[in-house]
Motif scaffolding. Structure first.
Motif, mmCIF file in Angstrom:
data_model
loop_
_atom_site.group_PDB
_atom_site.id
_atom_site.type_symbol
_atom_site.label_atom_id
_atom_site.label_comp_id
_atom_site.label_asym_id
_atom_site.label_seq_id
_atom_site.Cartn_x
_atom_site.Cartn_y
_atom_site.Cartn_z
ATOM 1 N N LEU A 28 0.823 -1.215 0.000
ATOM 2 C CA LEU A 28 0.000 0.000 0.000
ATOM 3 C C LEU A 28 0.850 1.255 0.000
ATOM 4 C CD1 LEU A 28 -2.871 -0.973 2.471
ATOM 5 C CD2 LEU A 28 -2.980 -0.855 -0.010
ATOM 6 N N PHE A 29 2.036 1.209 0.611
ATOM 7 C CA PHE A 29 2.922 2.391 0.581
ATOM 8 C C PHE A 29 4.229 2.076 -0.151
ATOM 9 C CE2 PHE A 29 3.283 0.287 4.701
ATOM 10 C CZ PHE A 29 4.657 0.109 4.886
ATOM 11 N N ASN A 30 4.112 1.228 -1.213
ATOM 12 C CA ASN A 30 5.210 0.947 -2.155
ATOM 13 C C ASN A 30 6.421 0.317 -1.474
ATOM 14 O OD1 ASN A 30 3.820 1.967 -4.374
ATOM 15 N ND2 ASN A 30 4.484 4.049 -3.964
ATOM 16 N N ALA A 31 6.196 -0.458 -0.433
ATOM 17 C CA ALA A 31 7.269 -1.229 0.188
ATOM 18 C C ALA A 31 7.112 -2.693 -0.227
ATOM 19 C CB ALA A 31 7.227 -1.068 1.705
ATOM 20 N N ASP A 32 8.031 -3.533 0.250
ATOM 21 C CA ASP A 32 7.965 -4.945 -0.104
ATOM 22 C C ASP A 32 8.593 -5.772 1.011
ATOM 23 O OD1 ASP A 32 7.338 -7.181 -1.514
ATOM 24 O OD2 ASP A 32 8.930 -6.995 -2.997
ATOM 25 N N ILE A 33 8.227 -7.056 1.048
ATOM 26 C CA ILE A 33 8.772 -7.985 2.039
ATOM 27 C C ILE A 33 9.312 -9.193 1.296
ATOM 28 C CG2 ILE A 33 8.273 -9.414 4.056
ATOM 29 C CD1 ILE A 33 5.983 -7.535 4.718
ATOM 30 N N ILE A 34 10.527 -9.614 1.664
ATOM 31 C CA ILE A 34 11.187 -10.752 1.031
ATOM 32 C C ILE A 34 11.592 -11.735 2.121
ATOM 33 C CG2 ILE A 34 13.140 -11.502 -0.375
ATOM 34 C CD1 ILE A 34 13.190 -8.708 -1.577
ATOM 35 N N LEU A 35 11.362 -13.037 1.879
ATOM 36 C CA LEU A 35 11.787 -14.091 2.797
ATOM 37 C C LEU A 35 12.929 -14.880 2.162
ATOM 38 C CD1 LEU A 35 8.626 -15.720 4.416
ATOM 39 C CD2 LEU A 35 10.307 -14.244 5.489
ATOM 40 N N GLU A 36 13.958 -15.188 2.975
ATOM 41 C CA GLU A 36 15.086 -15.980 2.502
ATOM 42 C C GLU A 36 15.443 -17.005 3.567
ATOM 43 O OE1 GLU A 36 18.209 -13.247 1.731
ATOM 44 O OE2 GLU A 36 17.291 -12.392 -0.080
ATOM 45 N N SER A 37 15.877 -18.183 3.131
ATOM 46 C CA SER A 37 16.326 -19.218 4.059
ATOM 47 C C SER A 37 17.202 -20.198 3.311
ATOM 48 C CB SER A 37 15.137 -19.937 4.698
ATOM 49 O OG SER A 37 15.571 -20.973 5.567
ATOM 50 N N GLU A 38 18.208 -20.704 4.003
ATOM 51 C CA GLU A 38 19.095 -21.691 3.392
ATOM 52 C C GLU A 38 18.526 -23.101 3.487
ATOM 53 O OE1 GLU A 38 21.707 -20.854 1.726
ATOM 54 O OE2 GLU A 38 21.447 -18.726 2.225
ATOM 55 N N GLY A 39 17.397 -23.262 4.217
ATOM 56 C CA GLY A 39 16.767 -24.568 4.333
ATOM 57 C C GLY A 39 16.388 -24.865 5.765
ATOM 58 N N ILE A 40 15.854 -26.074 5.972
ATOM 59 C CA ILE A 40 15.416 -26.490 7.305
ATOM 60 C C ILE A 40 16.609 -26.492 8.262
ATOM 61 C CG2 ILE A 40 14.351 -28.340 8.636
ATOM 62 C CD1 ILE A 40 12.478 -26.920 6.716
ATOM 63 N N GLY A 41 16.405 -25.838 9.432
ATOM 64 C CA GLY A 41 17.444 -25.784 10.453
ATOM 65 C C GLY A 41 18.472 -24.700 10.238
ATOM 66 N N GLN A 42 18.330 -23.885 9.171
ATOM 67 C CA GLN A 42 19.329 -22.865 8.843
ATOM 68 C C GLN A 42 18.854 -21.456 9.170
ATOM 69 O OE1 GLN A 42 22.395 -23.782 7.756
ATOM 70 N NE2 GLN A 42 21.643 -25.880 8.040
ATOM 71 N N GLY A 43 17.714 -21.309 9.853
ATOM 72 C CA GLY A 43 17.231 -19.977 10.185
ATOM 73 C C GLY A 43 16.508 -19.326 9.019
ATOM 74 N N THR A 44 15.906 -18.159 9.314
ATOM 75 C CA THR A 44 15.134 -17.437 8.302
ATOM 76 C C THR A 44 15.528 -15.963 8.330
ATOM 77 O OG1 THR A 44 13.293 -18.951 8.641
ATOM 78 C CG2 THR A 44 12.807 -16.919 7.466
ATOM 79 N N ARG A 45 15.507 -15.328 7.155
ATOM 80 C CA ARG A 45 15.824 -13.916 7.031
ATOM 81 C C ARG A 45 14.646 -13.218 6.343
ATOM 82 N NH1 ARG A 45 20.326 -14.611 5.491
ATOM 83 N NH2 ARG A 45 20.032 -14.786 3.233
ATOM 84 N N ALA A 46 13.990 -12.290 7.079
ATOM 85 C CA ALA A 46 12.904 -11.474 6.529
ATOM 86 C C ALA A 46 13.435 -10.073 6.257
ATOM 87 C CB ALA A 46 11.725 -11.416 7.496
ATOM 88 N N ILE A 47 13.181 -9.555 5.051
ATOM 89 C CA ILE A 47 13.715 -8.255 4.634
ATOM 90 C C ILE A 47 12.539 -7.356 4.259
ATOM 91 C CG2 ILE A 47 15.232 -7.033 3.048
ATOM 92 C CD1 ILE A 47 16.697 -9.683 2.584
ATOM 93 N N VAL A 48 12.444 -6.202 4.933
ATOM 94 C CA VAL A 48 11.444 -5.182 4.608
ATOM 95 C C VAL A 48 12.154 -4.074 3.842
ATOM 96 C CG1 VAL A 48 9.704 -3.612 5.493
ATOM 97 C CG2 VAL A 48 10.175 -5.737 6.711
ATOM 98 N N LYS A 49 11.794 -3.871 2.570
ATOM 99 C CA LYS A 49 12.430 -2.868 1.720
ATOM 100 C C LYS A 49 11.526 -1.639 1.651
ATOM 101 C CE LYS A 49 14.732 -4.259 -1.856
ATOM 102 N NZ LYS A 49 15.125 -4.818 -3.154
ATOM 103 N N LEU A 50 12.057 -0.494 2.125
ATOM 104 C CA LEU A 50 11.302 0.752 2.169
ATOM 105 C C LEU A 50 11.787 1.687 1.078
ATOM 106 C CD1 LEU A 50 11.330 1.317 6.037
ATOM 107 C CD2 LEU A 50 9.614 0.142 4.678
ATOM 108 N N ARG A 51 10.843 2.347 0.417
ATOM 109 C CA ARG A 51 11.182 3.257 -0.692
ATOM 110 C C ARG A 51 11.834 4.522 -0.139
ATOM 111 N NH1 ARG A 51 7.954 7.198 -3.433
ATOM 112 N NH2 ARG A 51 6.171 6.557 -2.167
ATOM 113 N N VAL A 52 12.981 4.875 -0.696
ATOM 114 C CA VAL A 52 13.714 6.067 -0.263
ATOM 115 C C VAL A 52 13.082 7.296 -0.902
ATOM 116 C CG1 VAL A 52 15.945 7.249 -0.278
ATOM 117 C CG2 VAL A 52 15.834 4.773 0.055
ATOM 118 N N SER A 53 12.917 8.342 -0.110
ATOM 119 C CA SER A 53 12.339 9.586 -0.622
ATOM 120 C C SER A 53 13.332 10.284 -1.533
ATOM 121 C CB SER A 53 11.961 10.512 0.543
ATOM 122 O OG SER A 53 11.509 11.748 0.053
ATOM 123 N N SER A 54 12.854 10.712 -2.704
ATOM 124 C CA SER A 54 13.745 11.361 -3.667
ATOM 125 C C SER A 54 13.875 12.844 -3.353
ATOM 126 C CB SER A 54 13.199 11.174 -5.086
ATOM 127 O OG SER A 54 11.890 11.660 -5.190
#
Length: 695
Positions: free
Chosen positions: A669-695
């Motif tokens: 809704l405010f032009n951001a995004d969420i990305i999930l990354e993981s190396e697999g079971i037992g390797q933890g999870t990485r959630a990334i919230v990308k926010l749009r930089v004001s020009s």
């Protein structure tokens, strides 16, 4: 002379054959002389000169690259920040400089600084614990007054680092390990040509040459021509002064310069054709004049587009017949062009009319307006005809010859069938049926049917969507009321003192289940509001420091839950400079709470790290946990509604499967995004919230 005239062929074909044969004799004579004088030695000599020129260019490029790297090292060693070596590069400024320089050079290399007591205190590779193991080679190079030495895999270049405050104070050395693999791009491995860089003293070789000549390389270092190859050498200067570049060229490839000979042969044939043209000109008045008239007439027709032109030929025989046939062909072409021009005008007019009708039809909203508009447009196009619409199937047996029908069918999307809708009838004024007119009417009928299908499909889709949203919203509201009653009752019973331990456990389970169900209903209501477009955002500009404060606030809210599981939450701000982003403060907070709750829920031990940093010109909030991780196949599915990853552990966490889906929809809704990354079971999870930089 009379005998020669009798022997002279009478046809044009025979005369040209004799002329081509006589003139073609001379090029073959020159070919024989040229091939006799051209030897293999001349071609090979030219090839050696050419390839030596290429080798010189390769050698110069390698030497220029190494010289440029030496200059870069001396420049880095002269910077003021190198004084940080005195305090062991506490602020990591030297390390950051070396990392950036390695990225800028884009080579397989490694930069590091070495103190006088042989300790590495700064390195361009953050993940590498570098131990300097070439101390003996380093001291030997200094003893020989060199600023470089060689290892099995690298060229190691170094330069002294002196204090900018006291030039006599030596702080240490700046080293560059330049991988030999960088030199591989300067070698050649093409068909028939191979090259190699090698050092005869250290037996270091880069690249490949033909195996059957390797023995020769260890004995000679000068140009050599064997039975199969040309073997060429060039010596290096500077850092690679002991090195040699070797080219091995198959003689068959080198002798490809015989293409020059082939070009020469073609040149002779061109010369022969020129001579033929000159002789043909001499014969033109007697033989080719009629053909010239035909040629001129053809050019005149092409330039003037006048297809009424006729050619008059006085001679007899084949040329006269050709002229008559040419005149007949021009008359037929002129007639065909006239007919084609009229047809093109009619088709263009019909095409424009179809486009206009289509543009107006697609703007209609109801079936009645679509049919009415189609009738009006047809009546406007053909005012001499009368068009009418009927929903009843026509009686084709009573059809008069002058009556025509456009049958209309619409699709039943539920049954996947096409049903009769109606018919547009009109009176044909001309008894002769024009196939193009029939295609025109069929095209209009197709447009009408497509628009009717579209109107029905849109209405059906809107009805289904509205019914779904109304049902979910109504059922969610209806379910929340009894759930609140259940929760109130269970909380009252838990506080009742006369319950046994088993009874309290049962009541607690009831409360947990009701609370879980209430959370699912709230998630469904949020999802319905988002999809219905009823959620409004309030975009504001916030600095990266304010984002850090918001993140710390979220961590404080959920730190109690993490402490209960002995999980530590840390926050790191890796921003190099402050910047502004455009967000909805309330929704971003909700997103971070959802993501951190998931991280705590699925992390039984270890830590959760919050990191603020720049990535792809966006401000990224990274939430890295050491939890159970996610299978690669589940990563792309977790953002779907009511979807959860398949867990094999017994402690499978319950949930609605809507948390991540709602979070991403809110972020969009405010032009951001969420990305999930993981190396697999037992390797933890990485959630990334990308926010749009004001020009």
């Amino acid at each position: 002379m009379t005998l020669l005239k009798k022997l002279m062929p009478k046809t044009l074909k025979s005369k040209l054959r004799i002329a081509l044969f006589v003139i073609g004799f001379f090029p073959y004579l020159f070919i024989l002389i040229y091939s006799h004088n051209l030897g293999e030695k001349k071609i090979l000599d030219d090839a050696i000169v050419t390839y030596h020129s290429q080798m010189n260019q390769v050698r110069d490029r390698i030497e220029e690259q190494l010289l440029s790297l030496e200059k870069e090292m001396r420049f880095l060693a002269s910077l003021d920040m190198m004084n940080d070596m005195i305090v062991g590069d506490v602020d990591k400024r030297i390390t950051q400089l070396l990392i950036q320089k390695q990225k800028d050079l884009a080579l397989k290399m490694h930069l590091f600084t070495l103190t006088l007591d042989h300790k590495v205190i700064a390195s361009s590779d953050e993940n590498l614990q570098h131990n300097f193991i070439d101390i003996d080679a380093f001291h030997e190079a200094i003893k020989q007054k060199k600023d470089y030495f060689f290892t099995d895999k690298n060229i190691v270049m170094f330069t002294p680092i002196r204090s900018t405050l006291d030039k006599d104070q030596l702080l240490g050395y700046l080293f560059m390990e330049y991988s030999f693999s960088n030199l591989s791009m300067f070698t050649v491995h093409d068909k028939g040509i191979r090259s190699m860089l090698f050092n005869p003293e250290d037996t270091i070789k880069i690249g490949n040459v033909y195996e059957d000549e390797l023995l020769y390389l260890s004995v000679h270092r000068s140009d050599y021509v064997s039975d199969k190859y040309l073997i060429l050498y060039e010596e290096f200067e500077g850092v690679l002064s002991q090195w040699t570049i070797v080219y091995m060229i198959q003689k068959s490839v080198a002798l490809a310069f015989l293409d020059e000979f082939i070009l020469f042969v073609w040149g002779l044939f061109v010369f022969g054709f020129i001579v033929i043209a000159i002789i043909s000109f001499w014969f033109s008045k007697r033989i080719l004049e009629p053909i010239s008239k035909l040629n001129n007439a053809t050019k005149s027709i092409i330039s003037t587009k006048d297809y009424t032109t006729q050619v008059s030929i006085a001679s007899q025989g084949e040329i006269s017949e050709l002229a008559n046939d040419f005149n007949a062909m021009i008359r037929e072409i002129n007639h065909a062009f006239n007919i084609l021009e009229e047809e093109n005008k009619l088709r263009l007019l019909r095409f424009v009319q179809l486009i206009n009708i289509f543009n107006r039809l697609i703007q209609t909203q109801t079936e009645e307006s679509c049919i009415a508009l189609a009738i009006d447009e047809l009546q406007t196009l053909m005012p001499h005809q009368y068009f009418s619409f009927s929903s009843e199937y026509p009686d084709l047996e009573e059809k008069t010859p002058m009556t025509q029908y456009m049958m209309l069918y619409v699709k039943d999307f539920d049954k996947q069938t096409s049903d009769f809708y109606g018919v547009i009838s009109f009176t044909q004024t001309n008894q002769k049926t024009d196939p193009h007119e029939e295609k025109f009417y069929r095209s209009i009928a197709t447009m009408i049917m497509l628009q009717l299908d579209q109107i029905r499909l849109i209405a059906q889709t809107q009805a289904v969507s509205h019914a779904k949203s109304t049902f979910i919203s109504h059922m969610s509201h209806e379910l929340r009321t009894p759930l609140h009653t259940i929760l109130s009752s269970t909380q009252y019973l838990i506080s009742y003192e006369n319950l046994t331990a088993d009874q309290q456990e049962i009541i607690a389970t009831m409360e947990s289940s009701a609370d879980h169900l209430l959370g699912m209903i709230n998630d469904i209501l949020d999802l319905v509001q988002i999809e219905a477009g009823k959620v409004t955002i309030t975009p504001v500009r916030k600095t990266s420091d304010e984002i850090e404060m918001l993140t710390q606030e979220v961590i404080t809210m959920l730190d109690v839950l993490a402490e209960q599981k002995d999980v530590k939450i840390t926050l790191t701000n890796a921003m190099t400079k402050p910047l502004e982003v455009i967000i909805d403060y309330r929704f971003l907070k909700q997103i971070l709470i959802n993501l951190l709750s998931n991280a705590v829920k699925f992390t039984d031990e270890g830590s959760i790290d919050f990191i603020l940093k720049m990535c792809d010109e966006s401000l990224c909030i990274v939430i890295q946990d050491s939890g159970i991780g996610i299978d690669h196949d589940d990563l792309t599915l977790l953002f779907d509604d009511f979807t959860q990853a398949k867990r094999k552990s017994e402690n499978h966490q319950k949930g609605s499967g809507l948390g991540l889906a709602i979070s991403r929809k809110l972020a969009h809704l405010f032009n951001a995004d969420i990305i999930l990354e993981s190396e697999g079971i037992g390797q933890g999870t990485r959630a990334i919230v990308k926010l749009r930089v004001s020009s």
